[in-house]
Write an enzyme that holds these catalytic residues in place. Sequence first.
Site, PDB file in Angstrom:
ATOM      1  N   HIS A 273      17.553   8.847  41.135  1.00 27.92           N
ATOM      2  CA  HIS A 273      17.110   8.935  39.741  1.00 27.92           C
ATOM      3  C   HIS A 273      17.852   7.908  38.893  1.00 27.92           C
ATOM      4  O   HIS A 273      18.908   7.395  39.293  1.00 27.92           O
ATOM      5  CB  HIS A 273      17.388  10.326  39.163  1.00 27.92           C
ATOM      6  CG  HIS A 273      16.384  11.350  39.577  1.00 27.92           C
ATOM      7  ND1 HIS A 273      16.481  12.059  40.750  1.00 27.92           N
ATOM      8  CD2 HIS A 273      15.237  11.789  38.979  1.00 27.92           C
ATOM      9  CE1 HIS A 273      15.456  12.881  40.850  1.00 27.92           C
ATOM     10  NE2 HIS A 273      14.681  12.738  39.797  1.00 27.92           N
TER      11      HIS A 273
ATOM     12  N   LYS B 151      20.765  10.567  34.332  1.00 26.16           N
ATOM     13  CA  LYS B 151      20.595  11.959  34.795  1.00 26.16           C
ATOM     14  C   LYS B 151      21.956  12.626  34.950  1.00 26.16           C
ATOM     15  O   LYS B 151      22.885  12.054  35.490  1.00 26.16           O
ATOM     16  CB  LYS B 151      19.812  11.977  36.117  1.00 26.16           C
ATOM     17  CG  LYS B 151      19.480  13.379  36.560  1.00 26.16           C
ATOM     18  CD  LYS B 151      18.330  13.417  37.557  1.00 26.16           C
ATOM     19  CE  LYS B 151      18.052  14.825  38.041  1.00 26.16           C
ATOM     20  NZ  LYS B 151      17.604  15.714  36.949  1.00 26.16           N
TER      21      LYS B 151
HETATM   22  P1  NAD Z   1      17.023  14.070  27.165  1.00 29.47           P
HETATM   23  O1  NAD Z   1      18.506  14.182  27.083  1.00 29.47           O
HETATM   24  O2  NAD Z   1      16.379  12.754  26.849  1.00 29.47           O
HETATM   25  O3  NAD Z   1      16.341  15.162  26.223  1.00 29.47           O
HETATM   26  C1  NAD Z   1      16.812  16.473  26.035  1.00 29.47           C
HETATM   27  C2  NAD Z   1      16.571  16.828  24.578  1.00 29.47           C
HETATM   28  O4  NAD Z   1      16.875  18.222  24.382  1.00 29.47           O
HETATM   29  C3  NAD Z   1      17.478  16.027  23.616  1.00 29.47           C
HETATM   30  O5  NAD Z   1      16.716  15.509  22.546  1.00 29.47           O
HETATM   31  C4  NAD Z   1      18.470  17.083  23.133  1.00 29.47           C
HETATM   32  O6  NAD Z   1      18.979  16.823  21.844  1.00 29.47           O
HETATM   33  C5  NAD Z   1      17.588  18.336  23.170  1.00 29.47           C
HETATM   34  N1  NAD Z   1      18.336  19.595  23.119  1.00 29.47           N
HETATM   35  C6  NAD Z   1      19.487  19.930  23.751  1.00 29.47           C
HETATM   36  N2  NAD Z   1      19.873  21.179  23.373  1.00 29.47           N
HETATM   37  C7  NAD Z   1      18.936  21.626  22.502  1.00 29.47           C
HETATM   38  C8  NAD Z   1      18.769  22.825  21.761  1.00 29.47           C
HETATM   39  N3  NAD Z   1      19.668  23.814  21.833  1.00 29.47           N
HETATM   40  N4  NAD Z   1      17.682  22.960  20.964  1.00 29.47           N
HETATM   41  C9  NAD Z   1      16.772  21.972  20.862  1.00 29.47           C
HETATM   42  N5  NAD Z   1      16.887  20.794  21.533  1.00 29.47           N
HETATM   43  C10 NAD Z   1      17.952  20.633  22.334  1.00 29.47           C
HETATM   44  O7  NAD Z   1      16.648  14.533  28.660  1.00 29.47           O
HETATM   45  P2  NAD Z   1      15.284  14.374  29.455  1.00 29.47           P
HETATM   46  O8  NAD Z   1      15.335  13.178  30.362  1.00 29.47           O
HETATM   47  O9  NAD Z   1      14.128  14.496  28.510  1.00 29.47           O
HETATM   48  O10 NAD Z   1      15.350  15.653  30.401  1.00 29.47           O
HETATM   49  C11 NAD Z   1      15.470  16.958  29.875  1.00 29.47           C
HETATM   50  C12 NAD Z   1      15.469  17.972  31.019  1.00 29.47           C
HETATM   51  O11 NAD Z   1      14.210  17.957  31.703  1.00 29.47           O
HETATM   52  C13 NAD Z   1      16.518  17.699  32.122  1.00 29.47           C
HETATM   53  O12 NAD Z   1      17.017  18.938  32.585  1.00 29.47           O
HETATM   54  C14 NAD Z   1      15.712  16.992  33.198  1.00 29.47           C
HETATM   55  O13 NAD Z   1      16.297  17.092  34.472  1.00 29.47           O
HETATM   56  C15 NAD Z   1      14.431  17.773  33.102  1.00 29.47           C
HETATM   57  N6  NAD Z   1      13.244  17.131  33.693  1.00 29.47           N
HETATM   58  C16 NAD Z   1      12.391  17.956  34.360  1.00 29.47           C
HETATM   59  C17 NAD Z   1      11.218  17.448  34.880  1.00 29.47           C
HETATM   60  C18 NAD Z   1      10.226  18.410  35.533  1.00 29.47           C
HETATM   61  O14 NAD Z   1       9.137  17.979  35.950  1.00 29.47           O
HETATM   62  N7  NAD Z   1      10.537  19.703  35.608  1.00 29.47           N
HETATM   63  C19 NAD Z   1      10.906  16.088  34.738  1.00 29.47           C
HETATM   64  C20 NAD Z   1      11.800  15.267  34.029  1.00 29.47           C
HETATM   65  C21 NAD Z   1      12.963  15.800  33.493  1.00 29.47           C
END
Ligand code: NAD
Length: 266
Positions: free
Chosen positions: A155, A159
């Site tokens: 990744h 990450k």
């Molecule tokens: P990122 O850090 O870009 O985004 C996360 C967002 O959540 C940020 O804007 C952060 O400020 C916000 N956040 C954190 N705590 C919060 C709260 N209490 N209330 C509201 N917002 C809050 O990360 P990302 O790359 O978008 O990934 C986010 C998650 O999704 C990770 O766990 C990643 O592994 C997961 N993910 C899952 C899949 C899937 O298909 N299931 C795919 C991609 C990413």
Amino acid sequence: MKIGIVGCAGRMGRMLVNETAKTKGLEVGGGTDLPGSPFIGKDVTLIAGLEESGVLVGDDAKVLFETVDAVIDFTAPAATMKHAQLAAETGTILVVGTTGLSNDQKDELKVAAQKAPIIFAPNMSVGVNLAFALVEKVASILDKDVADIEIVEMHHKHKVDAPSGTALGLGEAAAKGRGVNLDDVAVRTRDGFTGAREDGSIGFATLRGGDVVGDHTVVFACEGERIEITHKASSREVFAKGAVRAAKWAEGKAPGLYSMREVLGL
Ligand code: NAD
């Protein structure tokens, strides 16, 4: 159907806003981000690269859960637990894509799902969920005397959890195929003098770098031959599409914890 996106300023959050806005029958009903974030008060669709909608990024998730039909959550484990609690209190559909949840946190999600439909999947893409099904099948045929199972993932450098939720999901599918518990057989890291590989173990290797969206390979290493099942995501859009599809699928469903395999009918 009104969709709320928690963490709407994040990498996945913006993509989810885009996907929701362009899906027929859905509208962006609101978005939140971490209290104190510079995005609070900004226009939800504008920061996602779309036209202004007048819907502003909030920091009160409770208000969001009370005003929308479904919430999509790709944030962080502690935040997701808070959101699961709110889903249970309000009966609102919750789609969780957040990875890195501990076993205790997964149990908390199960409890919340007694009161609301919750779809939880470490990877929302159709291809990966097909890979889960294929891995389970192959592992059920090649037992531990025939094949050693190793899972390699790569990744992007931002990450924060490892192995990826998808790699662990593939491990769980392999363990299920063999009728064992992943926690009993997983080798999540190797370093130094490790001794020989234990029969029946499922090994993980983690690579991080650049802008890789998500590569996963499950290797079934046998004597004289090797089977590899590989999935490569080249755009995060596939995850957003899957999450939005899950939110639509959940409309009218009874409370319960569902997976993407159920959403896709696999
Ligand atoms: P990122 O850090 O870009 O985004 C996360 C967002 O959540 C940020 O804007 C952060 O400020 C916000 N956040 C954190 N705590 C919060 C709260 N209490 N209330 C509201 N917002 C809050 O990360 P990302 O790359 O978008 O990934 C986010 C998650 O999704 C990770 O766990 C990643 O592994 C997961 N993910 C899952 C899949 C899937 O298909 N299931 C795919 C991609 C990413």
